[in-house]
Design a protein around this motif. Structure first.
Motif, PDB file in Angstrom:
ATOM      1  N   TYR A 240      -1.029   2.783  -4.698  1.00 18.21           N
ATOM      2  CA  TYR A 240      -0.779   1.576  -5.483  1.00 18.21           C
ATOM      3  C   TYR A 240      -0.887   0.389  -4.531  1.00 18.21           C
ATOM      4  N   LEU A 241      -1.736  -0.584  -4.872  1.00 14.04           N
ATOM      5  CA  LEU A 241      -2.072  -1.681  -3.967  1.00 14.04           C
ATOM      6  C   LEU A 241      -1.681  -3.024  -4.582  1.00 14.04           C
ATOM      7  N   GLN A 242      -1.297  -3.955  -3.700  1.00 13.10           N
ATOM      8  CA  GLN A 242      -0.974  -5.306  -4.138  1.00 13.10           C
ATOM      9  C   GLN A 242      -1.542  -6.318  -3.157  1.00 13.10           C
ATOM     10  N   GLY A 243      -2.015  -7.432  -3.694  1.00 13.13           N
ATOM     11  CA  GLY A 243      -2.517  -8.522  -2.874  1.00 13.13           C
ATOM     12  C   GLY A 243      -2.143  -9.847  -3.508  1.00 13.13           C
ATOM     13  N   LYS A 244      -2.283 -10.924  -2.750  1.00 17.44           N
ATOM     14  CA  LYS A 244      -1.927 -12.246  -3.270  1.00 17.44           C
ATOM     15  C   LYS A 244      -2.648 -13.314  -2.465  1.00 17.44           C
ATOM     16  N   GLY A 245      -2.763 -14.500  -3.066  1.00 22.00           N
ATOM     17  CA  GLY A 245      -3.405 -15.602  -2.373  1.00 22.00           C
ATOM     18  C   GLY A 245      -3.811 -16.700  -3.339  1.00 22.00           C
ATOM     19  N   ARG A 246      -4.278 -17.806  -2.779  1.00 27.30           N
ATOM     20  CA  ARG A 246      -4.729 -18.939  -3.593  1.00 27.30           C
ATOM     21  C   ARG A 246      -6.218 -18.830  -3.874  1.00 27.30           C
TER      22      ARG A 246
ATOM     23  N   SER B 125       0.857  -1.191   0.000  1.00 30.63           N
ATOM     24  CA  SER B 125       0.000   0.000   0.000  1.00 30.63           C
ATOM     25  C   SER B 125       0.889   1.236   0.000  1.00 30.63           C
ATOM     26  N   MET B 126       1.250   1.693  -1.202  1.00 32.16           N
ATOM     27  CA  MET B 126       2.196   2.790  -1.345  1.00 32.16           C
ATOM     28  C   MET B 126       1.521   4.007  -1.978  1.00 32.16           C
ATOM     29  N   PRO B 127       1.964   5.221  -1.643  1.00 32.89           N
ATOM     30  CA  PRO B 127       1.411   6.415  -2.302  1.00 32.89           C
ATOM     31  C   PRO B 127       1.643   6.350  -3.809  1.00 32.89           C
ATOM     32  N   LEU B 128       0.726   6.946  -4.548  1.00 28.38           N
ATOM     33  CA  LEU B 128       0.800   6.912  -6.011  1.00 28.38           C
ATOM     34  C   LEU B 128       0.547   8.304  -6.558  1.00 28.38           C
ATOM     35  N   GLY B 129       1.465   8.778  -7.409  1.00 29.55           N
ATOM     36  CA  GLY B 129       1.329  10.091  -8.023  1.00 29.55           C
ATOM     37  C   GLY B 129       0.989   9.999  -9.501  1.00 29.55           C
ATOM     38  N   SER B 130       0.497  11.078 -10.062  1.00 32.20           N
ATOM     39  CA  SER B 130       0.067  11.091 -11.464  1.00 32.20           C
ATOM     40  C   SER B 130       1.223  10.904 -12.432  1.00 32.20           C
ATOM     41  N   GLN B 131       2.468  11.142 -11.966  1.00 30.12           N
ATOM     42  CA  GLN B 131       3.625  10.997 -12.843  1.00 30.12           C
ATOM     43  C   GLN B 131       4.104   9.548 -12.940  1.00 30.12           C
TER      44      GLN B 131
ATOM     45  N   GLU C 292      -7.608  -9.927  -1.294  1.00 33.74           N
ATOM     46  CA  GLU C 292      -7.760  -8.687  -0.543  1.00 33.74           C
ATOM     47  C   GLU C 292      -6.709  -7.660  -0.949  1.00 33.74           C
ATOM     48  N   LEU C 293      -7.175  -6.432  -1.164  1.00 32.12           N
ATOM     49  CA  LEU C 293      -6.301  -5.278  -1.296  1.00 32.12           C
ATOM     50  C   LEU C 293      -6.437  -4.448  -0.029  1.00 32.12           C
ATOM     51  N   ARG C 294      -5.301  -4.093   0.582  1.00 34.77           N
ATOM     52  CA  ARG C 294      -5.310  -3.353   1.842  1.00 34.77           C
ATOM     53  C   ARG C 294      -4.724  -1.965   1.635  1.00 34.77           C
ATOM     54  N   VAL C 295      -5.430  -0.959   2.180  1.00 33.13           N
ATOM     55  CA  VAL C 295      -4.994   0.434   2.091  1.00 33.13           C
ATOM     56  C   VAL C 295      -4.590   0.898   3.480  1.00 33.13           C
ATOM     57  N   HIS C 296      -3.344   1.330   3.639  1.00 33.57           N
ATOM     58  CA  HIS C 296      -2.898   1.771   4.953  1.00 33.57           C
ATOM     59  C   HIS C 296      -3.615   3.057   5.349  1.00 33.57           C
ATOM     60  N   GLY C 297      -4.003   3.136   6.614  1.00 32.34           N
ATOM     61  CA  GLY C 297      -4.812   4.262   7.088  1.00 32.34           C
ATOM     62  C   GLY C 297      -4.149   5.610   6.953  1.00 32.34           C
TER      63      GLY C 297
END
Length: 367
Positions: free
Chosen positions: A274-280, A84-90, A288-293
């Motif tokens: 920018y979000l990432q998740g993984k699983g079977r 869960s990382m910040p994402l900019g338009s660039q 699940e995609l998790r967004v840090h508060g």
């Protein structure tokens, strides 16, 4: 002023930075004296002398300054979890992960005053999904007077022609008052679909036929794939500690281990994270995609957000390059009624990350 650094110290520095910053999810391997191979020594009657242990020398000033900068950058990035990382338009590589190739050739290098460009609508296409492309040939009269034809073809990596797609041709011309000649442009637009028997790796090739019988080619790569899963929507988001959890629903899946990436946007579609998740997943399921508060606490009131640019990959069961792809039914899905009051600005905290940060800081400011 030059700073002379021993080769061993330089190599150690490069390896250290690579290990620490290359992946925050991987532990740093430290080689100790105990882990080194033991070399047998011949028996001697001489008394054994204790080894002389030298205190480590401090890093040169220039390297200390570099490590201070590395530590500062790492401190900023480590405030957020890697999923869960910040994402900019660039950051277009994350906002447009499936952008089509834009291939441009300067024809002046072969004595023709102009350029040839190919723009594909995407890089990866699902089987039977429309493939669209624009081909533009621009130049002055000296170029077009030598042109006898412009054609398109789809070819495999062995240069075998698989299709000659139909094109819509548009011509335009403008007066270049400064150069005293006419600037012309020929534009070809095409739309076609792949065939079941096509390989994955393909090229769209534009070929110029010149009046002297010679030809020039320019190509742009693309891929076609058979989908192994389909993203159909999102479940009801919920709060877990200081994170917003977004369940992404997947159907018609080949059972296996999947990775999911997506971008989170404000209500006006401006990028947020920018979000990432993984699983079977079996034949269906959720990832699940998790967004840090800390990315949500300062939203301007309760509002709907959006997730888009979803990239779903089925990973191979054994190490190898055979990644398979899923697709999303829609480009964006609403994440409704996100309440910033339920989150705090407390940065992400992880013992491993904190230890690495402290170590980097100690290298930049040795005691």
């Amino acid at each position: 002023m030059k700073v002379w650094i021993s080769l061993g110290l330089l190599i150690a520095f490069v390896l250290l930075v690579g290990l620490l910053l290359g992946s925050r999810q991987q532990p740093v391997a430290i080689v100790s004296q105990e882990s080194l191979p033991i070399v047998a020594a011949s028996v001697s009657s001489e008394p054994v002398k204790a080894p002389v242990i030298q205190a480590p020398q401090p890093l040169p000033a220039a390297m200390q300054q570099a490590m201070t900068q590395v530590a500062a950058a790492y401190q900023i990035s480590s405030q957020y979890p890697s999923y869960s990382m910040p994402l900019g338009s660039q950051q277009t590589e994350l906002l447009q992960p499936n952008a089509g190739a834009h291939s441009v050739r300067d024809l002046n290098t072969v004595g023709l005053p102009g350029q040839l460009s190919i723009q594909l609508s995407a890089y990866r296409y699902r089987q039977e999904e429309p493939i669209e492309a624009d081909i533009t040939l621009s130049g002055d009269d000296a170029l077009f007077s030598q042109l006898s034809g412009l054609s398109l073809s789809v070819r495999d990596n062995n240069n075998a022609v698989l299709l000659m797609p139909q094109t819509d041709v548009q011509n335009s011309q403008a007066q270049n008052t400064q150069a005293g000649n006419n600037s012309s442009e020929q534009r070809l637009q095409t739309r076609f679909s792949s065939s079941d028997n096509w390989p994955t790796e393909l090229n769209l090739v534009a070929e110029l036929q010149l009046s002297d019988g010679s030809t020039l080619r320019q190509s742009a790569p693309f891929q076609v794939f058979t989908a192994v899963a389909e993203i159909t929507g999102t479940g009801t988001p919920y709060v877990d500690d200081n994170e917003l959890v977004i369940p992404v629903e997947i159907d018609k899946a080949a059972a296996g281990y999947y990775k999911l990436a997506a971008s989170l946007h404000y209500a006006d579609k401006k990028p947020l994270a920018y979000l990432q998740g993984k699983g079977r997943i079996g034949s269906s399921g959720t990832l699940e995609l998790r967004v840090h508060g800390s990315l949500l606490y300062n939203l301007d009131g309760i509002q709907n957000l959006w997730i888009g640019n979803l990239q779903l990959r089925k990973m191979p069961e054994k190490p190898g390059p055979e990644v398979q792809w899923g697709f999303s039914r829609d480009d964006f899905y609403a994440v409704k009624n996100v309440d910033p009051s339920r989150f705090s600005p407390i940065p992400f905290q992880d013992e491993q990350t904190l230890s690495r940060l402290q170590f980097l800081q100690s290298l930049g400011s040795p005691q």
